[in-house]
Design an enzyme around this catalytic site. Structure first.
Site, PDB file in Angstrom:
ATOM      1  N   ALA A  57       0.830  -1.206   0.000  1.00  0.00           N
ATOM      2  CA  ALA A  57       0.000   0.000   0.000  1.00  0.00           C
ATOM      3  C   ALA A  57       0.868   1.261   0.000  1.00  0.00           C
ATOM      4  O   ALA A  57       0.557   2.236  -0.689  1.00  0.00           O
ATOM      5  CB  ALA A  57      -0.949  -0.012   1.193  1.00  0.00           C
ATOM      6  N   ALA A  60       2.146   1.727  -3.500  1.00  0.00           N
ATOM      7  CA  ALA A  60       1.076   2.202  -4.382  1.00  0.00           C
ATOM      8  C   ALA A  60       0.756   3.666  -4.116  1.00  0.00           C
ATOM      9  O   ALA A  60       0.612   4.463  -5.056  1.00  0.00           O
ATOM     10  CB  ALA A  60      -0.175   1.346  -4.195  1.00  0.00           C
ATOM     11  N   GLU A  61       0.647   4.036  -2.848  1.00  0.00           N
ATOM     12  CA  GLU A  61       0.329   5.423  -2.524  1.00  0.00           C
ATOM     13  C   GLU A  61       1.463   6.360  -2.920  1.00  0.00           C
ATOM     14  O   GLU A  61       1.221   7.471  -3.386  1.00  0.00           O
ATOM     15  CB  GLU A  61      -0.006   5.591  -1.048  1.00  0.00           C
ATOM     16  CG  GLU A  61      -0.447   7.003  -0.734  1.00  0.00           C
ATOM     17  CD  GLU A  61      -1.267   7.135   0.528  1.00  0.00           C
ATOM     18  OE1 GLU A  61      -1.510   8.288   0.921  1.00  0.00           O
ATOM     19  OE2 GLU A  61      -1.671   6.119   1.103  1.00  0.00           O
ATOM     20  N   SER A  62       2.690   5.910  -2.773  1.00  0.00           N
ATOM     21  CA  SER A  62       3.834   6.740  -3.150  1.00  0.00           C
ATOM     22  C   SER A  62       3.814   7.070  -4.636  1.00  0.00           C
ATOM     23  O   SER A  62       3.989   8.223  -5.032  1.00  0.00           O
ATOM     24  CB  SER A  62       5.146   6.031  -2.800  1.00  0.00           C
ATOM     25  OG  SER A  62       5.259   5.837  -1.413  1.00  0.00           O
ATOM     26  N   SER A  65       0.631   9.242  -5.552  1.00  0.00           N
ATOM     27  CA  SER A  65       0.791  10.636  -5.109  1.00  0.00           C
ATOM     28  C   SER A  65       1.779  11.383  -5.984  1.00  0.00           C
ATOM     29  O   SER A  65       1.519  12.508  -6.414  1.00  0.00           O
ATOM     30  CB  SER A  65       1.268  10.683  -3.654  1.00  0.00           C
ATOM     31  OG  SER A  65       0.292  10.192  -2.793  1.00  0.00           O
TER      32      SER A  65
END
Length: 138
Positions: A57, A60-62, A65
């Site tokens: 996660a 993925a968020e990195s 963003s």
């Protein structure tokens, strides 16, 4: 700005962050995508020796963003992630995983991303949906 300069900038911004701790490296960029890789080692394992869903996660968020930065005026705006949904479909014990963010919706106030996490053989490990909000700097 060329591809290698963009990647160098993203990787430089990862210093002293969770991305550096997890050894996440931005490796490819195009007009409609951004890709980062993360090694699967004991650093990102859960107690049973498999890739931790939270590390996936974070990867993925990195990338989701960072990808939103292509579509904002960074002098006047910034982004915050407001939603991350992730489904894990395959486990991974070692090697590399790659996360590629592709834009689904590019609005004035929100961006919606699909982030696919795959292994070295392009087998799907996780599929993610991420929403970022675009805010004005004060």
């Amino acid at each position: 700005m060329d591809k290698s300069e963009i990647l160098r900038g993203f990787n430089a911004n990862s210093k002293n962050t969770l991305m550096e701790t997890l050894d996440i490296e931005y490796v490819d960029v195009g007009e409609d995508y951004l890709t980062a890789k993360m090694p699967v080692t004991p650093v990102v394992h859960q107690p049973y020796g498999q890739l931790h869903g939270g590390a996936t996660a974070a990867l993925a968020e990195s990338v989701g963003s960072a990808a939103s930065h292509f579509f904002i005026d960074r002098k006047k705006q910034f982004i915050n992630g407001i939603s991350l949904s992730i489904n894990h479909v395959k486990s991974k014990r070692e090697g590399l995983v790659y996360a590629t963010a592709k834009i689904i919706h590019k609005g004035r106030s929100t961006h919606l991303w699909e982030v696919r996490v795959v292994d070295e053989e392009n087998q799907l490990i996780s599929i993610c949906k991420m929403t970022n909000i675009i805010l004005d700097k004060k």
